[in-house]
Design a protein around this motif. Structure first.
Motif, PDB file in Angstrom:
ATOM      1  N   ALA A 191      28.544  42.638  51.205  1.00 51.94           N
ATOM      2  CA  ALA A 191      27.641  42.147  52.247  1.00 51.94           C
ATOM      3  C   ALA A 191      27.264  40.697  52.001  1.00 51.94           C
ATOM      4  O   ALA A 191      27.128  39.910  52.944  1.00 51.94           O
ATOM      5  CB  ALA A 191      26.390  43.023  52.299  1.00 51.94           C
ATOM      6  N   ARG A 192      27.124  40.337  50.731  1.00 48.19           N
ATOM      7  CA  ARG A 192      26.797  38.946  50.403  1.00 48.19           C
ATOM      8  C   ARG A 192      27.952  38.015  50.770  1.00 48.19           C
ATOM      9  O   ARG A 192      27.741  36.924  51.317  1.00 48.19           O
ATOM     10  CB  ARG A 192      26.490  38.837  48.902  1.00 48.19           C
ATOM     11  N   ILE A 193      29.168  38.440  50.513  1.00 52.48           N
ATOM     12  CA  ILE A 193      30.334  37.610  50.810  1.00 52.48           C
ATOM     13  C   ILE A 193      30.518  37.484  52.318  1.00 52.48           C
ATOM     14  O   ILE A 193      30.820  36.399  52.839  1.00 52.48           O
ATOM     15  CB  ILE A 193      31.601  38.220  50.171  1.00 52.48           C
ATOM     16  N   ALA A 194      30.348  38.597  53.030  1.00 52.65           N
ATOM     17  CA  ALA A 194      30.597  38.601  54.475  1.00 52.65           C
ATOM     18  C   ALA A 194      29.603  37.750  55.248  1.00 52.65           C
ATOM     19  O   ALA A 194      29.922  37.220  56.314  1.00 52.65           O
ATOM     20  CB  ALA A 194      30.573  40.037  54.986  1.00 52.65           C
ATOM     21  N   GLY A 195      28.380  37.602  54.719  1.00 51.32           N
ATOM     22  CA  GLY A 195      27.383  36.808  55.427  1.00 51.32           C
ATOM     23  C   GLY A 195      26.257  37.667  55.965  1.00 51.32           C
ATOM     24  O   GLY A 195      26.357  38.897  56.063  1.00 51.32           O
ATOM     25  N   ARG A 196      25.169  37.009  56.325  1.00 50.74           N
ATOM     26  CA  ARG A 196      23.952  37.720  56.705  1.00 50.74           C
ATOM     27  C   ARG A 196      24.127  38.548  57.983  1.00 50.74           C
ATOM     28  O   ARG A 196      23.640  39.669  58.075  1.00 50.74           O
ATOM     29  CB  ARG A 196      22.812  36.716  56.884  1.00 50.74           C
ATOM     30  N   ASN A 197      24.788  38.027  58.975  1.00 47.69           N
ATOM     31  CA  ASN A 197      24.895  38.692  60.274  1.00 47.69           C
ATOM     32  C   ASN A 197      26.265  39.331  60.498  1.00 47.69           C
ATOM     33  O   ASN A 197      26.690  39.522  61.644  1.00 47.69           O
ATOM     34  CB  ASN A 197      24.607  37.691  61.403  1.00 47.69           C
TER      35      ASN A 197
END
Length: 324
Positions: A37-43
């Motif tokens: 989730a951190r790599i993919a981004g907040r949204n």
């Protein structure tokens, strides 16, 4: 002695393995933490998170994830940053390591020499004005924050007095590689060395003085004096050798920690992009591979420094060798 060294080396391997496992579990297996989730981004959408998790191998069992990370870190060297895509972690650490080593090793030479000089001279002149002045100077050195003292040195050498003969040689902030320009490297590092070493000169000088004063109350010192040995020989061959054990202990801990990144403030003040600054930037962005690599890097030097301290113990006191 060889058996003693082999035991210490084996202990280092086990400690490093334990540190790597604990660090991996903290960053990759803590409940509620999801590197994908951190790599993919907040949204990011759930589909994107799932794709990232599969792409980075984060959907595989933890032992497999650990093995892949260690392989990419130590064998193939192709561990990539999670934040700066395409940037490899190992080359950045290799590039930053000589800068931190240059700073800490040079400062260590200065503070060991200064601490020995201050401690032995203060103990030899105990109760005199020289002893009092040295302890006052040592206390001042301990009391000055490293970043403040570094900024003061920058202000004096690069601005206020830079046009004078005393400091006209001081170069601009930054780092010059030793292999490219040895003299330029020395000029660049001498002020940072002094800035970092002053604090430790004060600490080590005061500790060594206290140990020497205590050693002079022991029976073996009185015996040495009764045999007619001179003051210098009593100090160097008997009192100093016994008093160096706490000195060496402190050095092992401080040296390992500084190389591991705690020289950050000095690096920032003097524009040195070393390991401390690299770790700080990784923490700001939660770049987990970079943080993991830097923690393992730092722990290696701390463990290695303490192993070296054990070896020095064995040289200073043969009883340590036999007890091990």
């Amino acid at each position: 002695m060889l058996l003693f060294l082999a035991r210490r080396l084996l202990q280092m391997v086990f400690v490093m393995f334990g540190i790597s496992v604990i660090t991996f579990l903290i960053f990759f297996a803590t409940p509620g933490s999801d590197p994908a989730a951190r790599i993919a981004g907040r949204n990011a959408s759930p589909e994107t998170v799932i794709a990232v998790r599969k792409d980075f191998g984060l959907d595989r069992p933890l032992p497999v994830q650990y093995g892949l990370l260690m392989k990419r870190l130590f064998i193939t060297g192709d561990l990539n940053s999670f934040v700066n895509r395409g940037e490899k972690v190992v080359p950045q650490i290799i590039e930053a390591t000589p800068i931190t080593l240059s700073l800490v090793v040079g400062a260590a030479i200065v503070w060991v020499a200064g601490g020995l000089l201050v401690g032995t001279l203060a103990a030899a002149t105990r109760g005199t004005i020289v002893d009092t002045l040295l302890m006052i100077l040592a206390l001042i050195g301990v009391s000055m924050p490293v970043y403040w003292f570094g900024e003061v040195l920058n202000l004096l050498t690069l601005k206020t007095w830079h046009d004078t003969w005393a400091f006209s040689w001081v170069p601009a902030l930054g780092y010059k590689p030793l292999t490219e320009d040895p003299f330029g490297w020395f000029k660049t590092m001498i002020i940072p060395w002094f800035s970092l070493a002053v604090l430790y000169i004060g600490i080590y000088g005061r500790v060594l003085r206290a140990n020497l004063v205590e050693a002079y109350q022991e029976d073996f010192i009185r015996t040495a004096r009764a045999k007619g040995l001179g003051p210098a020989r009593v100090m160097i061959r008997h009192a100093l050798r016994t008093s160096l054990i706490p000195f060496v202990t402190m050095f092992g801990l401080d040296f390992g920690a500084l190389i591991g990144g705690t020289a950050l403030l000095t690096e920032v003040v003097f524009g040195l992009n070393g390991i401390g600054r690299l770790t700080y930037l990784a923490l700001l962005t939660l770049d987990l591979p970079m943080i993991l690599a830097n923690v393992i890097y730092a722990s290696f030097f701390v463990v290695a420094a303490n192993a070296l301290v054990d070896v020095v113990y064995a040289l200073l006191d043969p009883r340590v060798r036999s007890a091990a």
